[in-house]
Design an enzyme around this catalytic site. Structure first.
Site, PDB file in Angstrom:
ATOM      1  N   ASP A  48       0.788  -1.522  -0.154  1.00 43.48           N
ATOM      2  CA  ASP A  48      -0.058   0.192  -0.019  1.00 43.48           C
ATOM      3  C   ASP A  48       0.996   1.563  -0.536  1.00 43.48           C
ATOM      4  O   ASP A  48       1.822   1.324   0.343  1.00 43.48           O
ATOM      5  CB  ASP A  48      -0.571  -0.035   1.079  1.00 43.48           C
ATOM      6  CG  ASP A  48      -1.612   1.375   1.577  1.00 43.48           C
ATOM      7  OD1 ASP A  48      -2.492   1.659   0.116  1.00 43.48           O
ATOM      8  OD2 ASP A  48      -1.845   1.355   2.893  1.00 43.48           O
ATOM      9  N   ASP A  98       0.121   5.050   1.120  1.00 44.80           N
ATOM     10  CA  ASP A  98      -0.285   5.893   2.440  1.00 44.80           C
ATOM     11  C   ASP A  98       0.141   4.560   3.697  1.00 44.80           C
ATOM     12  O   ASP A  98      -1.383   4.446   3.861  1.00 44.80           O
ATOM     13  CB  ASP A  98      -1.705   6.563   1.690  1.00 44.80           C
ATOM     14  CG  ASP A  98      -1.522   7.416   0.915  1.00 44.80           C
ATOM     15  OD1 ASP A  98      -0.407   8.321   0.506  1.00 44.80           O
ATOM     16  OD2 ASP A  98      -2.378   7.793   0.038  1.00 44.80           O
ATOM     17  N   ASP A 105       1.122   9.122   5.912  1.00 39.00           N
ATOM     18  CA  ASP A 105      -0.732   9.040   6.094  1.00 39.00           C
ATOM     19  C   ASP A 105      -0.809  10.758   5.816  1.00 39.00           C
ATOM     20  O   ASP A 105      -0.335  11.302   6.978  1.00 39.00           O
ATOM     21  CB  ASP A 105      -1.394   7.950   6.576  1.00 39.00           C
ATOM     22  CG  ASP A 105      -3.028   8.424   5.275  1.00 39.00           C
ATOM     23  OD1 ASP A 105      -2.583   8.231   4.861  1.00 39.00           O
ATOM     24  OD2 ASP A 105      -3.696   7.545   6.852  1.00 39.00           O
ATOM     25  N   SER A 106      -2.146  11.220   5.844  1.00 42.13           N
ATOM     26  CA  SER A 106      -3.245  13.197   5.854  1.00 42.13           C
ATOM     27  C   SER A 106      -4.492  12.484   5.762  1.00 42.13           C
ATOM     28  O   SER A 106      -4.474  11.569   4.745  1.00 42.13           O
ATOM     29  CB  SER A 106      -2.139  13.908   5.084  1.00 42.13           C
ATOM     30  OG  SER A 106      -3.000  14.687   4.685  1.00 42.13           O
ATOM     31  N   ASP A 107      -4.686  12.806   7.097  1.00 40.38           N
ATOM     32  CA  ASP A 107      -6.614  13.070   6.484  1.00 40.38           C
ATOM     33  C   ASP A 107      -6.407  14.260   5.693  1.00 40.38           C
ATOM     34  O   ASP A 107      -7.811  14.112   4.906  1.00 40.38           O
ATOM     35  CB  ASP A 107      -7.044  13.095   8.477  1.00 40.38           C
ATOM     36  CG  ASP A 107      -7.094  11.701   9.304  1.00 40.38           C
ATOM     37  OD1 ASP A 107      -6.805  11.230   8.973  1.00 40.38           O
ATOM     38  OD2 ASP A 107      -6.155  12.240  10.650  1.00 40.38           O
ATOM     39  N   THR A 151      -2.955   1.125  -4.405  1.00 39.51           N
ATOM     40  CA  THR A 151      -3.052   1.898  -3.678  1.00 39.51           C
ATOM     41  C   THR A 151      -4.664   3.008  -4.437  1.00 39.51           C
ATOM     42  O   THR A 151      -4.874   3.129  -5.069  1.00 39.51           O
ATOM     43  CB  THR A 151      -1.963   3.574  -3.755  1.00 39.51           C
ATOM     44  OG1 THR A 151      -2.805   4.731  -2.942  1.00 39.51           O
ATOM     45  CG2 THR A 151      -1.803   4.002  -4.712  1.00 39.51           C
ATOM     46  N   GLN A 205      -6.818   5.819  -4.104  1.00 44.84           N
ATOM     47  CA  GLN A 205      -6.887   7.486  -4.403  1.00 44.84           C
ATOM     48  C   GLN A 205      -7.708   7.936  -4.625  1.00 44.84           C
ATOM     49  O   GLN A 205      -8.102   8.745  -5.480  1.00 44.84           O
ATOM     50  CB  GLN A 205      -5.467   7.798  -5.184  1.00 44.84           C
ATOM     51  CG  GLN A 205      -4.151   7.629  -5.033  1.00 44.84           C
ATOM     52  CD  GLN A 205      -3.734   8.044  -3.837  1.00 44.84           C
ATOM     53  OE1 GLN A 205      -3.716   9.042  -3.076  1.00 44.84           O
ATOM     54  NE2 GLN A 205      -2.709   7.028  -3.086  1.00 44.84           N
ATOM     55  N   ARG A 220     -13.065  12.998  -5.149  1.00 42.43           N
ATOM     56  CA  ARG A 220     -13.660  13.793  -4.274  1.00 42.43           C
ATOM     57  C   ARG A 220     -12.858  15.409  -5.033  1.00 42.43           C
ATOM     58  O   ARG A 220     -13.260  16.586  -4.506  1.00 42.43           O
ATOM     59  CB  ARG A 220     -13.147  13.838  -3.476  1.00 42.43           C
ATOM     60  CG  ARG A 220     -13.307  12.606  -2.253  1.00 42.43           C
ATOM     61  CD  ARG A 220     -12.589  12.901  -1.062  1.00 42.43           C
ATOM     62  NE  ARG A 220     -12.333  11.119  -0.742  1.00 42.43           N
ATOM     63  CZ  ARG A 220     -13.676   9.989  -0.438  1.00 42.43           C
ATOM     64  NH1 ARG A 220     -14.394  10.955   1.003  1.00 42.43           N
ATOM     65  NH2 ARG A 220     -12.546   9.053   0.463  1.00 42.43           N
ATOM     66  N   CYS A 231     -16.906   0.671  -7.443  1.00 40.26           N
ATOM     67  CA  CYS A 231     -15.952   0.224  -8.320  1.00 40.26           C
ATOM     68  C   CYS A 231     -15.221  -1.165  -7.476  1.00 40.26           C
ATOM     69  O   CYS A 231     -16.354  -1.486  -6.303  1.00 40.26           O
ATOM     70  CB  CYS A 231     -14.414   0.852  -8.865  1.00 40.26           C
ATOM     71  SG  CYS A 231     -14.403   0.965  -7.093  1.00 40.26           S
ATOM     72  N   ARG A 245     -11.765  -0.141  -5.920  1.00 43.34           N
ATOM     73  CA  ARG A 245     -11.034  -0.197  -3.957  1.00 43.34           C
ATOM     74  C   ARG A 245     -10.766  -0.883  -3.216  1.00 43.34           C
ATOM     75  O   ARG A 245     -11.973  -1.371  -3.229  1.00 43.34           O
ATOM     76  CB  ARG A 245     -12.288   1.608  -4.019  1.00 43.34           C
ATOM     77  CG  ARG A 245     -12.049   2.268  -2.117  1.00 43.34           C
ATOM     78  CD  ARG A 245     -13.456   3.389  -2.867  1.00 43.34           C
ATOM     79  NE  ARG A 245     -13.037   3.724  -1.546  1.00 43.34           N
ATOM     80  CZ  ARG A 245     -12.105   4.374  -0.457  1.00 43.34           C
ATOM     81  NH1 ARG A 245     -11.308   4.798  -1.485  1.00 43.34           N
ATOM     82  NH2 ARG A 245     -12.787   4.375   0.115  1.00 43.34           N
TER      83      ARG A 245
END
Ligand code: MG
Ligand code: ZN
Length: 186
Positions: A7, A9, A15-17, A50, A52, A57, A97, A100
């Site tokens: 993976d 992130d 990682d980032s929220d 990954t 994304q 969004r 999908c 994911r």
């Protein structure tokens, strides 16, 4: 062929929220680049799988993702490693999908394109979604306690019955040690 699936992130980079939207926001986790380099020197192929959803969004576009991945590949190469391929899902959670994670679509796509079986192939992730997707594809899930993995309660980790490591560097130590044992017993 020896293959490991990573993976991105929370495994390779922090990682980032608020999502990794630009190359500047892509920060490697200490030791992760060197870990990929050690895999490469030991003859392993490394593929990144990954989610994304930031694309769905509208937080960043596919050009930005290409530039982020250029930085990741360059950083890995500077450390002496190689990322053989990157498979990503650009969809959101409501797009339904098959790619994911926790769905196994990206893994199955990878297996088809590389014409390999994922049976027993180690797949290292920081979230339960990574583990479920890997397992559904027949791969061998491994959890690291970086990224989202740091927040999974210990009781939950024990109940999911997968190998657990502090970070990618420790997970790679383990893979390479197992590998040496295999070679010694052959
Ligand atoms: Mg992750
Ligand atoms: Zn998808």
């Amino acid at each position: 062929m020896q293959l490991v699936i990573l993976d991105r992130d929370g495994v390779i980079n922090e990682d980032s929220d608020t999502y990794i939207k630009s190359p500047d926001e892509w920060i490697p986790i200490p030791g992760s680049l060197e870990a990929i380099a050690r895999l490469h020197r030991a003859g392993w192929h490394v593929v990144v799988v990954t989610n994304q959803s930031g694309i769905a969004r509208n937080l960043f576009d596919s050009d930005s993702l290409v530039r982020i991945h250029d930085k990741m590949r360059r950083s890995v190469a500077d450390a002496g490693g190689l990322i053989d391929a990157i498979f990503f899902c650009p969809h959101g959670p409501h797009d339904n999908c098959n790619c994911r994670k926790p769905r196994p679509g990206l893994f199955l796509d990878l297996a088809r394109r590389l014409r390999i079986s994922l049976n027993g192939v180690p797949a290292i992730g920081d979230s339960l979604h990574d583990l479920h997707a890997a397992r559904a594809a027949g791969a061998h899930p491994i959890l690291v306690r970086t990224g989202k993995g740091a927040a999974i309660p210990d009781t939950c980790v024990t109940s999911i019955d997968v190998p657990v490591h502090d970070n990618l560097a420790r997970a790679v130590d383990d893979l390479l040690a197992d590998n040496q044992n295999d070679n010694a017993s052959n």
